[in-house]
Design an enzyme around this catalytic site. Structure first.
Site, PDB file in Angstrom:
ATOM      1  N   HIS A   1     -18.146 -64.489  -9.241  1.00 41.49           N
ATOM      2  CA  HIS A   1     -19.187 -63.642  -8.673  1.00 41.49           C
ATOM      3  C   HIS A   1     -19.390 -62.472  -9.609  1.00 41.49           C
ATOM      4  O   HIS A   1     -18.521 -62.158 -10.424  1.00 41.49           O
ATOM      5  CB  HIS A   1     -18.842 -63.173  -7.261  1.00 41.49           C
ATOM      6  CG  HIS A   1     -17.457 -62.614  -7.122  1.00 41.49           C
ATOM      7  ND1 HIS A   1     -17.164 -61.301  -7.357  1.00 41.49           N
ATOM      8  CD2 HIS A   1     -16.293 -63.210  -6.804  1.00 41.49           C
ATOM      9  CE1 HIS A   1     -15.879 -61.115  -7.166  1.00 41.49           C
ATOM     10  NE2 HIS A   1     -15.314 -62.253  -6.835  1.00 41.49           N
TER      11      HIS A   1
ATOM     12  N   ARG B   1     -18.902 -39.617   0.576  1.00 38.02           N
ATOM     13  CA  ARG B   1     -18.559 -40.354  -0.659  1.00 38.02           C
ATOM     14  C   ARG B   1     -19.260 -39.636  -1.807  1.00 38.02           C
ATOM     15  O   ARG B   1     -20.453 -39.790  -2.017  1.00 38.02           O
ATOM     16  CB  ARG B   1     -19.065 -41.794  -0.502  1.00 38.02           C
ATOM     17  CG  ARG B   1     -18.711 -42.724  -1.600  1.00 38.02           C
ATOM     18  CD  ARG B   1     -18.745 -44.166  -1.115  1.00 38.02           C
ATOM     19  NE  ARG B   1     -19.965 -44.533  -0.407  1.00 38.02           N
ATOM     20  CZ  ARG B   1     -21.054 -45.014  -0.984  1.00 38.02           C
ATOM     21  NH1 ARG B   1     -21.100 -45.153  -2.289  1.00 38.02           N
ATOM     22  NH2 ARG B   1     -22.109 -45.360  -0.277  1.00 38.02           N
TER      23      ARG B   1
ATOM     24  N   ASN C   1     -28.168 -39.636  -2.455  1.00 37.03           N
ATOM     25  CA  ASN C   1     -28.334 -40.601  -3.540  1.00 37.03           C
ATOM     26  C   ASN C   1     -27.951 -41.991  -3.037  1.00 37.03           C
ATOM     27  O   ASN C   1     -26.793 -42.276  -2.790  1.00 37.03           O
ATOM     28  CB  ASN C   1     -27.445 -40.212  -4.726  1.00 37.03           C
ATOM     29  CG  ASN C   1     -27.479 -41.260  -5.838  1.00 37.03           C
ATOM     30  OD1 ASN C   1     -28.270 -42.214  -5.795  1.00 37.03           O
ATOM     31  ND2 ASN C   1     -26.635 -41.084  -6.835  1.00 37.03           N
TER      32      ASN C   1
END
Lengths: 614, 49
Positions: free
Chosen positions: A11, A528, A558
């Site tokens: 992946h 975060r 953001n």
């Protein structure tokens, strides 16, 4: 000397190019093919990397692949053998894929490379690095440390699921490993599956869900499922899992222990149990990370820690490790997942295999990732040409006016698409391909979720803040340029929730203003955080400065420039299509400014159903 | 042929010659499965890949 690193076939395929030990370019294939987690041979990312270095494949000295397929096959066979005759269903699924394709990866890589450069000698130039060594190399060699303990944790590589390496100068030695099937990443993935999310991409949803729950099953997990030792090493009781032999992650015994079966996402609603389960596995993961890092700090006496591997994307856990202080300094590879393995394989080949007689330059406090802005950039005339061809109507402004206009729009509550400079390498948008908003607005969370991202998320958005202002707004006072650390919003900026508000759930609770910057504050007051640095992204830093001049707030929302299920945009055309397919108000691409009101309405597209739900 | 010689080198390097008969059996058995199936597409199960 040029070395190309590749990760592919599992992946998140990616390519990375280093030149004389310096990172020149890196990108994930999904950004070019517009197929999320694309696992095909990264031909587009590879071509981009070669273009960035103005060379062809014949100008590359070595190609390094990020893992060893034979070792992985060995693990597969030995696992089937150990559990036989159970596991036949899994064996029946796996063998055709392996016997047709995966076992012959070297040949496949060789064919792809010689198709690009017929004279490319695969026998001498194609190298393979072990999966966790690739992760460790990606974490240590670009770090700002001369010496460090390197901890890698993920689902599984070949055999290894957790490794400890010691890096010094240009040397990196793996000193400890924990092997499959005992894996912190697979435990997290098992709970991801159990709570009804998609394995290998839904883990971050479990992390976002955790603050809504109480970790009331932590002890049950520790008593039954994972034997976590004081030094952080662990063993998983395989009777609770089904990933070695079955086509599910957890077993019937796991269901019995917690009193219900795995949630079926299309039938069962998320409830408090799933949140408590998410909080519990998060707590176990944090505890394992803390025990590991404390024991490693004590054992090696080195003040610096580097992290990589999928578990290092658990930014809540990373925040705990940093605050715990066992290590004085922490650096995390921004592409901590398998995409970063491409870069790690190239760096491992450069420093560990080829033993080039050249020191590894280290600048204290400054890493070698260039802010992770390692993807394609577009020249202004190219942007204008591409936008014109796509039918966009735009104004070309100088840099100061672009910043002024965007900051003004943000202060007016507008949602802005922001495409500036090189694309980010890794899963996070860091101001190169971002959607921005005003974090002070109590409705911004809702607006961006419903009108732009087309999701109703229980996760808040992440804040970008100027590095020099971070300690005024958050409890963090350290660099977090890659959005990989979670910490609290500053006490003075918080607003206590009333008892009624506390009792709310999910999106309703998230919509209660909990601080001066509600759009980026989670229900436990965490955020975060991305610190923005003037030296790595001057234009984004200038935008935050201008927004602060206008509003007194140096923080912006953001979020990645994409809709649900879509890879982050790469080209100006991608940005324009996403802009026209969503209710973004303004788009800034280089020096071009686009206003939604001025666009041709016939170019609006039904965008939200174009991508499969992640 | 290069694949077989590399596989032999791998078994030598890992000192896992005991895997050889198992590999032969599994490859034969797996080969039958390949022949009996139309497609090699499998759902994504983390560890079997």
């Amino acid at each position: 000397m040029r070395i190309l690193g590749l990760s592919a076939f599992y992946h998140d395929s990616a390519a990375a190019l280093i030149e004389d030990g310096q990172v020149v370019a890196a990108a994930q294939e999904e950004r070019f093919t517009r197929k999320k987690h694309d696992s095909n041979f990264p031909i587009h990312a590879l071509e981009y990397c070669l273009d960035a270095a103005a060379t062809g494949l014949d100008g590359v000295d070595y190609v390094a692949f990020y893992d060893k397929p034979f070792l992985k096959f060995e693990r597969l066979l030995e696992t089937y053998l150990a559990f036989a005759p159970r596991g036949f269903a899994s064996f029946r699924m796996a063998m055709p894929v392996w016997l047709r394709e995966k076992l012959f990866q070297k040949d496949l890589l060789g064919k792809k490379l010689t198709a690009m450069a017929p004279d490319f000698d695969c026998k001498s130039k194609l190298l393979f690095s072990e999966h966790h060594l690739s992760h460790a190399a990606s974490a240590f060699f670009p770090s700002p440390f001369e010496e460090a303990v390197v901890l890698t944790m993920d689902g599984v590589g070949e055999w290894t699921t957790t490794s400890v390496a010691i890096g010094k100068g240009r040397d990196l030695k793996v000193v400890k490993e924990i092997h499959f099937p005992h894996s912190l990443g697979l435990l997290y993935s098992a709970i991801t599956y159990y709570t009804g999310f998609r394995v290998n991409s839904g883990e971050y949803k479990v992390m976002g869900l955790a603050p809504y729950g109480e970790p009331k099953y932590t002890q049950a997990l520790l008593d039954n499922v994972i034997d976590l030792k004081p030094d952080g090493s662990f063993r998983l009781d395989q009777s609770y899992f089904d990933y070695c032999t079955g086509l599910r992650m957890t077993s019937e015994k796991f269901n019995r222990l917690f009193g219900r079966p795995a949630r079926q996402p299309d039938k069962d609603l998320l409830d408090q149990f799933h949140m408590d389960m998410a909080a519990s596995v998060q707590k176990v993961t944090e505890e394992a990370m803390l025990r590991l890092t404390r024991s490693l700090a004590g054992e090696y006496g080195i003040p610096n820690l580097c992290l990589a591997g999928g578990v290092a994307l658990n930014c809540v856990g990373n925040g705990h490790v940093l605050r715990d202080g066992a290590f004085k300094n922490l650096w995390i590879q921004p592409a901590a997942g398998d995409a970063g393995g491409a870069l790690g394989a190239a760096l491992a080949a450069c420093h560990l295999h080829l033993h080039l007689d050249r020191p590894r330059p280290v600048t204290p406090g400054k890493d070698a990732m260039r802010g992770s802005y390692l993807g394609p950039a577009f020249a202004q005339d190219d942007i204008e040409r591409r936008l014109t061809k796509a039918g966009a109507r735009f104004q070309v402004l100088d840099e100061a006016r672009v910043i002024d206009s965007v900051a003004g729009a943000l202060a007016d509550g507008k949602a802005v698409g922001w495409m500036q400079g090189r694309m980010e390498f890794g899963p996070r948008a860091l101001g190169g391909r971002s959607i921005l908003g005003d974090p002070r607005s109590p409705t911004m969370q809702k607006t961006l979720n419903l009108k732009v991202k087309y999701r109703e998320s229980f996760r808040p958005f992440a804040p970008s803040v100027r590095r020099e202002d971070v300690a005024d707004w958050f409890e963090l006072d350290a660099d977090s340029p890659y959005m990989l650390l979670v910490d609290g919003v500053k006490e003075s900026k918080r607003r206590e929730m009333t008892a009624e508000e506390q009792a709310l759930f999910g999106i309703d609770k998230l919509n209660v203003p909990r601080s001066e910057i509600p759009a980026v504050t989670h229900v436990d007051y965490s955020a975060r955080i991305q610190t923005v640095h003037a030296d790595t992204h001057p234009r984004y830093h200038a935008l935050l400065s201008r927004f602060k001049d206008l509003t007194g707030c140096p923080v912006l929302v953001n979020t990645s420039f994409n809709v649900r299920g879509e890879p982050i945009v790469c080209t100006p055309e991608d940005a324009f299509h996403c802009f026209m397919g969503t209710e973004l108000d303004v788009l800034a691409v280089g020096d071009c400014l686009l206003l939604k009101d001025e666009q041709d309405p016939s170019l609006k597209t039904d965008y939200k159903s174009a991508f499969e739900l992640d | 042929m290069s694949f077989l010689s590399e596989l032999w080198e791998f078994l030598k390097e890992r000192k896992k010659f005991w895997l050889l008969p198992i590999i032969v059996m599994m490859v034969l058995f797996g080969g039958l499965l390949v022949l009996s199936q139309g497609s090699a597409v499998a759902p994504f199960i983390y560890t079997i890949f």
